[in-house]
Design a protein around this motif. Structure first.
Motif, mmCIF file in Angstrom:
data_model
loop_
_atom_site.group_PDB
_atom_site.id
_atom_site.type_symbol
_atom_site.label_atom_id
_atom_site.label_comp_id
_atom_site.label_asym_id
_atom_site.label_seq_id
_atom_site.Cartn_x
_atom_site.Cartn_y
_atom_site.Cartn_z
ATOM 1 N N ILE A 106 45.288 16.675 0.484
ATOM 2 C CA ILE A 106 45.720 15.076 0.513
ATOM 3 C C ILE A 106 44.871 14.213 -0.954
ATOM 4 O O ILE A 106 45.827 13.564 -1.101
ATOM 5 N N ALA A 119 44.580 22.372 3.010
ATOM 6 C CA ALA A 119 44.733 20.494 3.486
ATOM 7 C C ALA A 119 43.604 19.435 2.598
ATOM 8 O O ALA A 119 44.365 18.414 2.430
ATOM 9 N N PRO A 168 38.820 14.668 11.943
ATOM 10 C CA PRO A 168 39.283 15.905 13.019
ATOM 11 C C PRO A 168 38.691 16.812 13.438
ATOM 12 O O PRO A 168 38.449 17.201 14.329
ATOM 13 N N ASN A 169 37.900 17.149 11.972
ATOM 14 C CA ASN A 169 36.984 19.125 11.599
ATOM 15 C C ASN A 169 35.815 18.732 13.085
ATOM 16 O O ASN A 169 35.348 19.643 13.535
ATOM 17 N N THR A 183 38.889 8.275 1.464
ATOM 18 C CA THR A 183 39.330 7.434 2.880
ATOM 19 C C THR A 183 40.785 8.604 3.268
ATOM 20 O O THR A 183 40.138 8.589 4.627
ATOM 21 N N ASP A 184 41.267 8.923 2.902
ATOM 22 C CA ASP A 184 42.258 9.825 3.071
ATOM 23 C C ASP A 184 41.370 10.836 4.335
ATOM 24 O O ASP A 184 41.856 11.931 4.751
ATOM 25 N N VAL A 185 41.382 11.197 3.368
ATOM 26 C CA VAL A 185 40.108 12.434 3.602
ATOM 27 C C VAL A 185 39.862 12.621 5.067
ATOM 28 O O VAL A 185 39.509 13.442 5.757
ATOM 29 N N GLU A 186 38.652 11.417 4.733
ATOM 30 C CA GLU A 186 37.839 11.274 6.428
ATOM 31 C C GLU A 186 38.169 11.483 6.965
ATOM 32 O O GLU A 186 38.538 11.586 8.167
ATOM 33 N N LYS A 187 39.590 10.637 7.084
ATOM 34 C CA LYS A 187 40.274 10.174 8.295
ATOM 35 C C LYS A 187 41.063 11.113 8.766
ATOM 36 O O LYS A 187 41.093 11.622 9.985
ATOM 37 N N ASN A 188 41.873 11.959 7.425
ATOM 38 C CA ASN A 188 42.456 13.109 7.971
ATOM 39 C C ASN A 188 42.267 14.706 8.663
ATOM 40 O O ASN A 188 43.137 15.031 8.743
ATOM 41 N N LEU A 189 41.143 14.367 7.406
ATOM 42 C CA LEU A 189 40.466 16.135 7.386
ATOM 43 C C LEU A 189 39.113 16.218 8.278
ATOM 44 O O LEU A 189 38.789 17.115 9.188
#
Length: 402
Positions: free
Chosen positions: A367, A363, A400-401, A391-397
């Motif tokens: 991203i 993922a 959630p981890n 921003t995208d990595v921290e928000k979506n990956l």
């Protein structure tokens, strides 16, 4: 996967012959040698019966997931090192520190422990979840004929690569000096050369927005705009391997898996050019053996892994396959058998860095890829592209981890 592998673990068999099931994805020649090694082990350990099943590499992870759901995992499986964190976080595989993995990996290549280790949620120290059986990396392939025609030397530094590339391109020929891939894994050598990292060690922060990472993308972007890099990453462009084969690209980064493919080309190999105090840098790939948490024979499974990576057995592996070993002592003993190209890859491993040990690594690649592309083609500045990527990595990956 954690939901389907929890619960009471079966106890080790106490009576009768002990059966170990093992799934692997070796090619035909590797399988022949591997089966011989397993046969030798069974002769030395008559109380052990090994059932080895060959599984297509591309379909292995889905098959393991299905096996976990059905509670029918093998005792051991050979997996891509990128899949180790996912299996570990899912509690599908056994941590191997208590069996002696720390000492075992100390006798292996220095990158073996980092690629086999995972930091589990809620813990600060990493644990060893696998024993690598093959490690690979990328080095600089160059076309000797094209380089000679352009009267240029092999670059040893990023500055030389840029200067040589400009001279190569100034001839006005159709071939280009360099071609790169734009996926995150292929960009990692360039990031490491600029002392940049992808994620924090705790896997809680994206570091691609750093000045070092921005400098990496700016350097690659400038290589493209100055005509040094061919734009092989553009949609519809000829990929680096194909372009190298046809003489369109003089230099690419690639691995030992292409030695046979490129054998019809008059090529040479060199370390990835260095940068400042960094003599070179590269990424790491390969595979490792894992022991499943549901195994009835964890101790015996680990003993088999110890045997497989031992010096005498790895010497037989080198003799049978001609490949590099994860055991440095075996490599030293068999150095006379290695081609000069394999010796370059062996040295390049000393400068290799590990990818983030993240369960969602696939993922992460998905991203980040569009942002790398946007930085390279100039749609976004390198700083803006990498800021958005983080921003995208921290928000979506990453969040959630947690």
């Amino acid at each position: 996967m954690s939901a389907i592998t929890c619960g009471q673990r079966p106890r080790s068999q106490s009576n009768g012959p002990r059966t170990l099931t093992l799934w692997h994805s070796y090619n035909n020649e590797e399988t022949r040698v591997f089966n011989e090694l397993l046969s030798d082990y069974q002769k030395q350990n008559p109380h052990i019966k090994i059932i080895a099943e060959r599984v297509p590499f591309d379909g292995l992870l889905p098959k393991l997931t299905s096996a976990a759901i059905a509670h029918r995992t093998p005792d051991i499986a050979r997996v891509d090192i990128g899949h180790i964190p996912r299996l570990a976080w899912g509690k599908a595989i056994e941590p191997l520190d208590l069996y002696g993995a720390e000492k075992l990996t100390q006798g292996m290549h220095r990158i073996a422990k980092p690629v086999a280790s995972v930091t589990m949620p809620g813990k600060t120290a990493s644990e060893i979840f696998a024993i690598p059986d093959q490690l690979t990396t990328v080095a600089l392939y160059y076309n000797k004929d094209l380089m000679a025609a352009a009267a240029v030397q092999i670059p040893r530094t990023l500055g030389e690569l840029r200067a040589i590339g400009k001279k190569f391109s100034a001839r006005g020929k159709s071939s280009k000096a360099l071609a790169i891939n734009s996926s995150l894994w292929w960009i990692m050598p360039w990031l490491f050369l600029h002392d940049a990292q992808v994620l924090s060690p705790q896997l809680d922060k994206c570091l691609l927005g750093s000045g070092e990472a921005v400098a990496t993308l700016e350097y690659l972007r400038e290589l493209y705009t100055e005509g040094v890099e061919a734009g092989a990453w553009l949609s519809g462009a000829i990929n680096p391997d194909q372009g190298f084969m046809t003489g369109r690209y003089a230099m690419i980064l690639s691995g030992p898996w292409n030695l046979q493919t490129f054998s019809k080309i008059n090529f040479g190999l060199s370390l990835v050019p260095g940068n400042g105090k960094l003599r070179s840098a590269s990424n790491i790939g390969g595979s490792a053996m894992v022991v499943f948490a549901a195994s009835r024979e964890k101790q015996e499974s680990y003993r088999l892994l110890e045997y497989l990576v031992s010096e005498p057995v790895q010497i037989k592996w080198i003799q049978g396959t001609g490949q590099l070993s994860v055991n440095p002592a075996a490599n030293r003993a068999m150095a006379a058998l290695f081609s000069k190209e394999l010796k370059v890859f062996l040295e390049q491993l000393d400068y290799a860095g590990a990818r983030p040990a993240l369960p969602g690594y696939d993922a992460l690649e998905s991203i980040v890829a569009p942002y790398l592309y946007a930085a390279l083609d100039g749609s976004l500045t390198s700083r803006e592209a990498l800021k958005r990527a983080c921003t995208d990595v921290e928000k979506n990956l990453l969040i959630p981890n947690r």
